[in-house]
Design an enzyme around this catalytic site. Structure first.
Site, PDB file in Angstrom:
ATOM      1  N   GLY A 121       0.812  -1.227   0.000  1.00 36.55           N
ATOM      2  CA  GLY A 121       0.000   0.000   0.000  1.00 36.55           C
ATOM      3  C   GLY A 121       0.835   1.262   0.000  1.00 36.55           C
ATOM      4  O   GLY A 121       2.066   1.231   0.096  1.00 36.55           O
TER       5      GLY A 121
ATOM      6  N   GLY B 245       2.563   3.650   1.549  1.00 33.04           N
ATOM      7  CA  GLY B 245       3.101   3.837   2.889  1.00 33.04           C
ATOM      8  C   GLY B 245       3.581   5.258   3.139  1.00 33.04           C
ATOM      9  O   GLY B 245       3.820   5.666   4.274  1.00 33.04           O
TER      10      GLY B 245
ATOM     11  N   LYS C  52       4.419  12.373  -2.500  1.00 35.52           N
ATOM     12  CA  LYS C  52       5.239  11.237  -2.047  1.00 35.52           C
ATOM     13  C   LYS C  52       6.181  11.716  -0.943  1.00 35.52           C
ATOM     14  O   LYS C  52       7.007  12.603  -1.174  1.00 35.52           O
ATOM     15  CB  LYS C  52       6.042  10.652  -3.212  1.00 35.52           C
ATOM     16  CG  LYS C  52       6.827   9.401  -2.823  1.00 35.52           C
ATOM     17  CD  LYS C  52       7.303   8.664  -4.043  1.00 35.52           C
ATOM     18  CE  LYS C  52       8.212   7.497  -3.689  1.00 35.52           C
ATOM     19  NZ  LYS C  52       8.675   6.786  -4.873  1.00 35.52           N
TER      20      LYS C  52
ATOM     21  N   ASP D  52       8.736   5.455   8.154  1.00 35.78           N
ATOM     22  CA  ASP D  52       8.331   6.765   8.666  1.00 35.78           C
ATOM     23  C   ASP D  52       7.394   7.569   7.771  1.00 35.78           C
ATOM     24  O   ASP D  52       6.956   8.662   8.129  1.00 35.78           O
ATOM     25  CB  ASP D  52       9.577   7.603   8.976  1.00 35.78           C
ATOM     26  CG  ASP D  52      10.486   7.746   7.752  1.00 35.78           C
ATOM     27  OD1 ASP D  52      10.057   7.389   6.643  1.00 35.78           O
ATOM     28  OD2 ASP D  52      11.636   8.210   7.922  1.00 35.78           O
TER      29      ASP D  52
ATOM     30  N   ARG E 277      -1.934  -0.235  -9.549  1.00 36.22           N
ATOM     31  CA  ARG E 277      -0.848  -1.178  -9.845  1.00 36.22           C
ATOM     32  C   ARG E 277      -1.402  -2.595  -9.996  1.00 36.22           C
ATOM     33  O   ARG E 277      -2.528  -2.863  -9.575  1.00 36.22           O
ATOM     34  CB  ARG E 277       0.141  -1.175  -8.664  1.00 36.22           C
ATOM     35  CG  ARG E 277       0.768   0.151  -8.411  1.00 36.22           C
ATOM     36  CD  ARG E 277       0.614   0.558  -6.938  1.00 36.22           C
ATOM     37  NE  ARG E 277       0.923   1.977  -6.758  1.00 36.22           N
ATOM     38  CZ  ARG E 277       2.148   2.455  -6.675  1.00 36.22           C
ATOM     39  NH1 ARG E 277       3.164   1.631  -6.665  1.00 36.22           N
ATOM     40  NH2 ARG E 277       2.364   3.744  -6.580  1.00 36.22           N
TER      41      ARG E 277
ATOM     42  N   ASP F  68       3.947  -4.608  -7.227  1.00 36.29           N
ATOM     43  CA  ASP F  68       3.376  -3.363  -6.695  1.00 36.29           C
ATOM     44  C   ASP F  68       3.954  -2.143  -7.404  1.00 36.29           C
ATOM     45  O   ASP F  68       3.456  -1.030  -7.225  1.00 36.29           O
ATOM     46  CB  ASP F  68       3.613  -3.246  -5.176  1.00 36.29           C
ATOM     47  CG  ASP F  68       5.067  -3.453  -4.798  1.00 36.29           C
ATOM     48  OD1 ASP F  68       5.616  -4.523  -5.132  1.00 36.29           O
ATOM     49  OD2 ASP F  68       5.660  -2.552  -4.190  1.00 36.29           O
TER      50      ASP F  68
ATOM     51  N   ASP G 221       7.146   4.475  -9.738  1.00 34.25           N
ATOM     52  CA  ASP G 221       7.956   4.244  -8.542  1.00 34.25           C
ATOM     53  C   ASP G 221       9.449   4.193  -8.837  1.00 34.25           C
ATOM     54  O   ASP G 221      10.068   3.119  -8.894  1.00 34.25           O
ATOM     55  CB  ASP G 221       7.514   2.959  -7.814  1.00 34.25           C
ATOM     56  CG  ASP G 221       6.268   3.217  -6.980  1.00 34.25           C
ATOM     57  OD1 ASP G 221       5.646   4.282  -7.156  1.00 34.25           O
ATOM     58  OD2 ASP G 221       5.907   2.356  -6.158  1.00 34.25           O
TER      59      ASP G 221
HETATM   60  P1  AMP Z   1       8.993   0.722  -2.965  1.00 34.46           P
HETATM   61  O1  AMP Z   1      10.062  -0.302  -2.927  1.00 34.46           O
HETATM   62  O2  AMP Z   1       9.506   2.145  -2.835  1.00 34.46           O
HETATM   63  O3  AMP Z   1       8.082   0.573  -4.116  1.00 34.46           O
HETATM   64  O4  AMP Z   1       8.146   0.534  -1.628  1.00 34.46           O
HETATM   65  C1  AMP Z   1       7.601  -0.694  -1.216  1.00 34.46           C
HETATM   66  C2  AMP Z   1       6.618  -0.464  -0.102  1.00 34.46           C
HETATM   67  O5  AMP Z   1       7.264   0.167   0.999  1.00 34.46           O
HETATM   68  C3  AMP Z   1       5.449   0.434  -0.457  1.00 34.46           C
HETATM   69  O6  AMP Z   1       4.327  -0.030   0.226  1.00 34.46           O
HETATM   70  C4  AMP Z   1       5.882   1.771   0.064  1.00 34.46           C
HETATM   71  O7  AMP Z   1       4.812   2.625   0.344  1.00 34.46           O
HETATM   72  C5  AMP Z   1       6.614   1.370   1.338  1.00 34.46           C
HETATM   73  N1  AMP Z   1       7.599   2.373   1.751  1.00 34.46           N
HETATM   74  C6  AMP Z   1       8.796   2.631   1.184  1.00 34.46           C
HETATM   75  N2  AMP Z   1       9.433   3.614   1.851  1.00 34.46           N
HETATM   76  C7  AMP Z   1       8.620   3.983   2.867  1.00 34.46           C
HETATM   77  C8  AMP Z   1       8.698   4.947   3.909  1.00 34.46           C
HETATM   78  N3  AMP Z   1       9.755   5.728   4.070  1.00 34.46           N
HETATM   79  N4  AMP Z   1       7.643   5.043   4.745  1.00 34.46           N
HETATM   80  C9  AMP Z   1       6.571   4.259   4.625  1.00 34.46           C
HETATM   81  N5  AMP Z   1       6.441   3.335   3.684  1.00 34.46           N
HETATM   82  C10 AMP Z   1       7.445   3.195   2.799  1.00 34.46           C
HETATM   83 MG    MG Z   2       6.522   1.013  -4.823  1.00 32.05          MG
END
Ligand code: AMP
Ligand code: MG
Length: 579
Positions: free
Chosen positions: A139, A141, A162, A174, A239, A331, A341
């Site tokens: 989701g 995050g 973002k 965070d 996605r 995702d 992303d």
């Molecule tokens: P990504 O690899 O950037 O596509 O992220 C994978 C998952 O980790 C997704 O659900 C993102 O929303 C979550 N995510 C990555 N970085 C953070 C962050 N700093 N805080 C919260 N969720 C994160």
């Molecule tokens: Mg992602």
């Protein structure tokens, strides 16, 4: 908690600041374009209105069941936030008046510290396969959608921040983003668009004025880095994993897969709804069976085929410019076929099929450059399985979509490579040998193809001068390799002379597909190093250069240079997911 409030004096973060003291004119049609104030955007929140939402509102990390989204507001702390850079062409899509970017409250609105009038914010629920393993709920995050707007062409565009703070999907993280990765995402979104590659876009990048702690090398040495927030823009951020999560949960959530598919087709693939039986869209499955897949009888199958083809076409385009995404988890796969992303992505410098920009991917190189086409197919397979679990498609339709993925990829890839070498027809052997030579000699993928258009088709050039036009790309090669290259150029030249295309015409055509400028990681890093010291000029200059990647830009030659030695230090050409 959000701190700080909009200052009353004009901020001047943008060098060519639009005037801020002019009276507003929300519908002025200067240059026959609508130019809106932020307050006058035409919001239309279809996602929240038409899809099931989370019944809870608290932002603690938790499993969110039976819902496509959770209502959540941005909560990143800010202190004197600054506008680093913005995209004129994205502002144009949204009909936004450029003057709006000079508003003193702009950095507050686009860090989420103040709310945009008319917005309705939420975080999306999705899951995903990470490195081939089902990871369950992921989701948004740290991405928070501000809402959707309809522009003057009635196009729907979603605005998303973002790094705007925690959501129920933040897990242990965070919810924030740092300046270095925000600059990379901003610049690459816009660079990809200018290369003609489908992508989510970036409207603005603001610093939060707060520090964020990151362990960049995952070595137990976290560092405080400046926080930042990108406003991403896309017609949708749905996605593959947005569908998978509900299919994996099964039972009553299977109905959500259908609801979400109906929603997506209605808003983003409307042509599939208007297909009727008189459209002759029947195809043999091609697997030796006599059955026929009739796409007109099942809009979900027709949709899957379109998603498969868009994905294949996207990845063929990546291969054409040497782009390696780095984290092709399901995702991170857009159902609209957009690049989405931006994490530890990288463009190839020296041609290396096994290049991966992601340190986390090093052991298996699952997401390396050469694997991307197969990974795209694997991901489509997982997406198709979700539709099949929800009984929207059958197995045969899924197999058919995978077959179409394969043929679309090959067609597009061959067409792109054919254009890159300036020939009228695909020549498998010639291109195969070229790529092999390039890998052996670690030839720069971008500069080589750009120089190749200088080869002349006439056969008067003596053998020993054949490689002269390619000299700047064929560095440090020994005698044996020179012979291999000379032999290749001779064959290439023979193909050119029989093609009937003039040298001038071919050069123009090749230069329109072989970029002079790509967003090399080291260029990003130089801009990041300056921005971290508070100087945003290099980010803005890089954006301008990357907005015209196919043009020779006098005075900008340094942006086409090979990476310097320092570019190979950790954290420049290869990155972790930590951002
Ligand atoms: P990504 O690899 O950037 O596509 O992220 C994978 C998952 O980790 C997704 O659900 C993102 O929303 C979550 N995510 C990555 N970085 C953070 C962050 N700093 N805080 C919260 N969720 C994160
Ligand atoms: Mg992602």
């Amino acid at each position: 908690m959000t701190t700080g409030s909009p200052p009353t004096t004009a901020a001047s973060a943008v060098s060519d600041d639009p005037a801020t003291d002019q009276p507003s004119n929300q519908t002025s049609t200067e240059n026959s374009r609508v130019k809106l104030k932020l307050e006058d955007l035409n919001w239309d929140h279809s996602f929240v209105r038409e899809l099931p939402g989370d019944s809870l509102t608290d932002i603690t990390s938790r499993e969110v069941l039976h819902a496509c989204y959770s209502r959540v507001s941005p909560s990143a702390e800010v202190e004197n936030p600054q506008l680093v850079v913005w995209s004129e062409s994205v502002a144009d899509i949204l009909d936004l008046d450029p003057k709006e970017f000079g508003r003193s409250d702009f950095p507050y609105l686009f860090s989420g510290a103040s709310s945009l009038k008319g917005g309705l914010s939420y975080a999306q629920c999705y899951g995903g396969h990470q490195f081939g393993v089902w990871a369950d709920q992921l989701g948004d995050g740290r991405a928070i959608t501000l809402g959707e707007i309809l522009n003057s062409k009635s196009e729907r565009w979603e605005l998303q921040l973002k790094g705007a703070g925690k959501t129920p999907y933040s897990r242990f993280a965070d919810g924030l983003a740092v300046l270095r990765s925000s600059i990379r995402e901003f610049l690459c979104s816009e660079a990809m668009h200018s290369l003609g590659i489908p992508t989510t876009r970036a409207l603005s990048l603001v610093t939060t004025g707060k520090l964020v702690s990151r362990d960049m090398f995952y070595d137990g040495n976290p560092k405080d880095e400046p926080g930042a927030i990108v406003c991403r823009v896309a017609q949708s951020f749905l996605r593959f994993g947005s569908f998978q999560i509900h299919a994996k949960r099964g039972k009553e959530d299977l109905e959500i897969v259908k609801t979400l598919a109906d929603y997506t087709i209605k808003h983003h693939f409307p042509h599939l709804e208007s297909m009727n039986k008189s459209d002759t869209l029947s195809f043999s499955t091609g697997d030796g069976n006599s059955d026929v897949v009739d796409l007109t009888s099942n809009k979900y199958a027709a949709w899957l085929v379109e998603v498969a083809e868009r994905t294949a076409s996207l990845i063929a385009k990546w291969q054409g410019v040497g782009f390696t995404h780095g984290v092709l988890n399901t995702d991170n796969m857009s159902v609209l076929g957009l690049t989405i992303d931006y994490g530890p992505f990288g463009f190839l410098d020296a041609f290396d099929p096994s290049f991966t920009p992601n340190t986390t991917d090093l052991p298996g190189r699952r997401y390396c450059f050469a694997e991307q086409p197969d990974i795209g197919s694997w991901n489509i397979g997982q997406f198709g399985l979700a539709l099949s679990t929800a009984q929207l498609i059958n197995k045969q339709e899924l197999n058919y979509a995978l077959e179409r993925y394969g043929s679309k990829f090959m067609d597009e890839y061959q067409a792109i490579m054919t254009k890159k070498v300036g020939l009228p027809r695909y020549n498998k052997e010639l291109i195969g040998e070229l790529l092999n030579n390039m890998a052996v000699d670690k030839v720069d993928y971008t500069n080589f193809f750009r120089l190749l258009s200088n080869i002349k088709s006439d056969s008067d050039v003596p053998d020993k001068e054949l490689l002269v036009p390619l000299k700047a790309a064929l560095l440090d090669i020994g005698r044996e390799r020179k012979e291999a290259w000379t032999s290749w150029v001779k064959r290439y030249r023979a193909e050119l002379s029989s093609s009937g295309i003039s040298d001038e015409e071919r050069k123009v055509s090749m230069n329109s597909v072989n970029p002079r400028y790509i967003l090399r990681n080291y260029l990003c890093q130089s801009a990041i190093d300056m921005a971290e010291q508070g100087d945003y000029e290099e980010v803005r200059r890089l954006l301008k250069v990357m907005e015209r990647p196919f043009d020779d830009q006098p005075g900008m030659e340094r942006y086409a240079r090979l990476p310097p030695a320092w570019a190979y230090r950790p954290g420049v050409c290869m990155l972790s997911c930590s951002s």
